[in-house]
Design an enzyme around this catalytic site. Structure first.
Site, mmCIF file in Angstrom:
data_model
loop_
_atom_site.group_PDB
_atom_site.id
_atom_site.type_symbol
_atom_site.label_atom_id
_atom_site.label_comp_id
_atom_site.label_asym_id
_atom_site.label_seq_id
_atom_site.Cartn_x
_atom_site.Cartn_y
_atom_site.Cartn_z
ATOM 1 N N ASP A 96 0.902 -1.169 0.215
ATOM 2 C CA ASP A 96 -0.036 -0.115 0.001
ATOM 3 C C ASP A 96 0.755 1.233 0.005
ATOM 4 O OD1 ASP A 96 -2.782 0.983 0.476
ATOM 5 O OD2 ASP A 96 -1.966 1.946 2.069
ATOM 6 N N GLU A 141 1.508 0.008 -5.049
ATOM 7 C CA GLU A 141 1.180 1.507 -5.373
ATOM 8 C C GLU A 141 2.232 2.521 -5.505
ATOM 9 O OE1 GLU A 141 -3.545 2.212 -3.837
ATOM 10 O OE2 GLU A 141 -1.847 2.307 -2.383
#
Ligand code: CA
Length: 639
Positions: free
Chosen positions: A321, A352
């Site tokens: 994340d 990400e």
């Protein structure tokens, strides 16, 4: 005082922080260089009750505090009282592998005792030539009554251990298995703070708010009170996925903690977080705090945690994340350590490549952002927001269309996306398409269905209505990213038109809004079959699965055939003998609403996918000179 010498003075590279509990002894080790005194307290219960024993720990080198018992304390709970500047602060152990209900006390665990039957022999299914990732939330999977899963297991780890079917049509594991995806990516399942584990089942959260990084979340266990149950049931889930031919990816959130007042902070105040010059917390995560990746003990902590899940729980890959808040150096280190222990590329890594806001990085480190793709190891992938937005339109502006839903001027972007942006068409330079994760929907933002409804029926959006043009656009969107080079990722339910009724941020919405509604697999069976066909077909196309640095050279004769119509050829020769049947592919995307007439080139062509079906194989009668590519559809020919 935490200054630049702190890491030099106190860096500890041992792997034994936390508790080691084996046979007749239990050793506690905590890292707290600023402490004057650390007291270890043992409890019989996870919540309430007085400590049954308390010991003042010994200070060792490098800020380590240690205590050893000549007995096995498996199943006992514990916490620490840490004295800094004369003030005692209670904390659980950030290195703990077990915890109480809601995680406020840690638990001593002899890990071997938590293995379900046969876990010692559990191995991941063999790696396939393509990675097709299915993103799933544990509660979403089985919360729907129509899943057929008995109530005590609904929304739990245990639901994965059943061949869940409601007697009418396949659901849960039986359905998942039939799709052909290779990896199941599970939203966070380490212990998080936003759901009360003692509360009722109507609570819901995605779980991007870590409390105990090395302990499974309790609300997915059938019993959150007994700290051993969540460990065993989480392992059972992974074992069941493996048995059914699926690899498991864990969504990990090492960029921030649920609250700044975390166990890490209580152990070493000020060390684990980033601060602005004025002393306030940096907030590049938009969740209130940023963990200071780039510091020696932070990096050791994160890398150690990843290795722990891979080793102890047999996790096959990790999705980071807000990876852009971590560093290139740390990500490359994790890649190296996983390769060294498990074999090169055996564990998948991606994340990400962005962050919500700037964050003051440690001097000498580089943020793991998309623009630094060239510094990241080739074995670290990232989500391609460029591909996503080119296909279906901007993620934040609901009416803004992409190629499949009426957008104009997207032709060249789409043709760049086909090579995983390796043809120089982007502002960043991936090392190879191995770094590219192609997708059109994930848990964040609108579901694909909702985005298409909003952009194509703006002002009169009815998410539960079956719009034929939305269905066609959904199929074309899938057709496009399934024929791009790179790895493939899909949100669970995208293949049956999953809707959240226009909610674009359902992180704490009702479980009924979030859950997979299994009835839709029947209602939209045609779409499910289309995805199933694309998955089957993709695995047979080495020209698209190729992850080598020269893969982009296989895409030839890229052509804008007209407004919203593009085509290209793929050299599909099977250089590594993985069984490609067709030497050449011709692919057309027709994003317009009218048919496009294709003049058939020389040769014996077969239709492998069209508007109606994917993964088929029909010959084209000799002498036929033209083929109609219907509006809003793709055509894939092989010869
Ligand atoms: Ca929790």
């Amino acid at each position: 005082m935490i200054d630049k010498d702190f890491d030099e003075k106190y860096r500890y590279d041992g792997k034994d922080l936390g508790v080691c509990c084996q046979q007749g002894r239990t050793v506690f080790k905590a890292w707290s260089p600023l402490a004057e005194r650390v007291e270890l307290r043992l409890y019989k219960e996870g919540t309430g009750g007085e400590a049954c024993r308390a010991e003042e720990m010994h200070r060792k080198e490098k800020g380590i505090w240690e205590w050893e018992f000549p007995e096995n304390l498996h199943g006992m709970y514990y916490d620490y009282l840490v004295r800094i500047d004369g003030k005692d602060t209670r904390t659980a152990d950030p290195y703990a592998v077990g915890c109480s209900c809601n995680g406020s006390r840690s638990m001593v665990v002899e890990l071997g005792k938590t293995d379900p039957e046969g876990f010692g022999e559990d191995t991941a299914p063999a790696m396939e030539g393509e990675q097709i990732i299915y993103e799933l939330h544990i509660k979403d999977f089985s919360y729907d009554k129509d899943s057929g899963v008995p109530e005590p297991y609904r929304g739990k780890y245990k639901a994965f251990t059943l061949m869940g079917t409601n007697g009418k049509y396949p659901t849960c594991m039986e359905y998942l298995k039939s799709l052909g995806v290779t990896h199941v990516h599970l939203l966070p399942f380490f212990d998080y703070g936003s759901v009360d584990e003692a509360g009722d089942e109507s609570q819901y959260n995605w779980g991007y708010d870590p409390v105990n990084f090395n302990v499974p979340e309790g609300s997915y266990a059938t019993d959150a009170e007994d700290g051993l149950v969540r460990i065993r049931e989480c392992k059972e889930m992974i074992q069941a996925l493996h048995k059914n031919g699926l690899r498991v990816i864990m969504d990990v959130v090492y960029n921030h903690t649920y609250r700044e007042d975390s166990w890490l902070q209580r152990m070493v105040p000020g060390y684990y977080y980033r601060y602005q010059a004025d002393g306030s917390l940096s907030d590049g995560s938009a969740c209130g705090n940023d963990i200071a990746a780039g510091r020696a003990m932070v990096d050791n902590y994160i890398a150690g945690s990843v290795m722990y899940w891979a080793r102890e729980y047999h996790v096959d890959g990790f999705r980071f994340d807000l990876m852009g808040l971590l560093t290139v150096e740390l990500m490359n280190r994790i890649r190296r350590e996983l390769n060294a222990e498990f074999g090169e590329g055996e564990k998948m890594l991606y994340g990400e490549p962005w962050r919500a806001d700037d964050s003051p990085m440690e001097r000498g480190t580089q943020a793991a952002l998309k623009e630094n793709a060239g510094s990241l190891d080739n074995g670290i992938g990232f989500f391609s927001d460029d591909t996503r937005d080119a296909i279906k339109g901007h993620v934040f502006y609901e009416e803004e269309p992409g190629f499949v839903n009426g957008g104009r001027g997207m032709e060249s972007l789409i043709l760049h996306a086909v090579t995983g942006w390796r043809d120089g068409g982007a502002s960043f330079r991936p090392r190879s398409c191995a770094q590219i994760i192609n997708y059109v929907s994930a848990h964040d933002n609108f579901t694909l269905w909702d985005k298409l409804v909003l952009s194509m029926h703006n002002g009169e959006s009815d998410f539960t209505r079956r719009y034929e043009d939305v269905l066609a656009a959904n199929k074309l969107a899938a057709f496009i990213y399934f024929t791009c080079q790179g790895s493939l990722f899909m949100q669970a339910g995208e293949e049956f038109g999953r809707t959240k009724l226009g909610e674009d941020n359902s992180y704490c919405s009702r479980p009924e809004l979030n859950m997979l509604k299994w009835g839709r697999t029947v209602e939209y069976a045609e779409l499910v079959d289309y995805y199933r066909g694309l998955i089957r077909l993709r695995k047979k196309l080495p020209g698209l699965c190729d992850k080598s640095r020269s893969a982009a050279a296989r895409i030839r004769e890229k052509n804008i055939c007209g407004e919203r119509v593009v085509s290209f050829w793929v050299d599909n020769r099977d250089f590594d003998h993985s069984g490609g049947k067709w030497e050449e592919l011709l692919i057309i995307y027709n994003g317009s609403f009218e048919g496009y007439t294709l003049e058939l080139p020389e040769g014996q062509w077969e239709i492998l996918a069209d508007a109606r079906e994917a993964g088929c194989c029909w010959g084209i009668p000799g002498g036929q000179k033209e083929l109609l590519v219907k509006g809003q559809s793709g055509l894939l020919l092989g010869k």
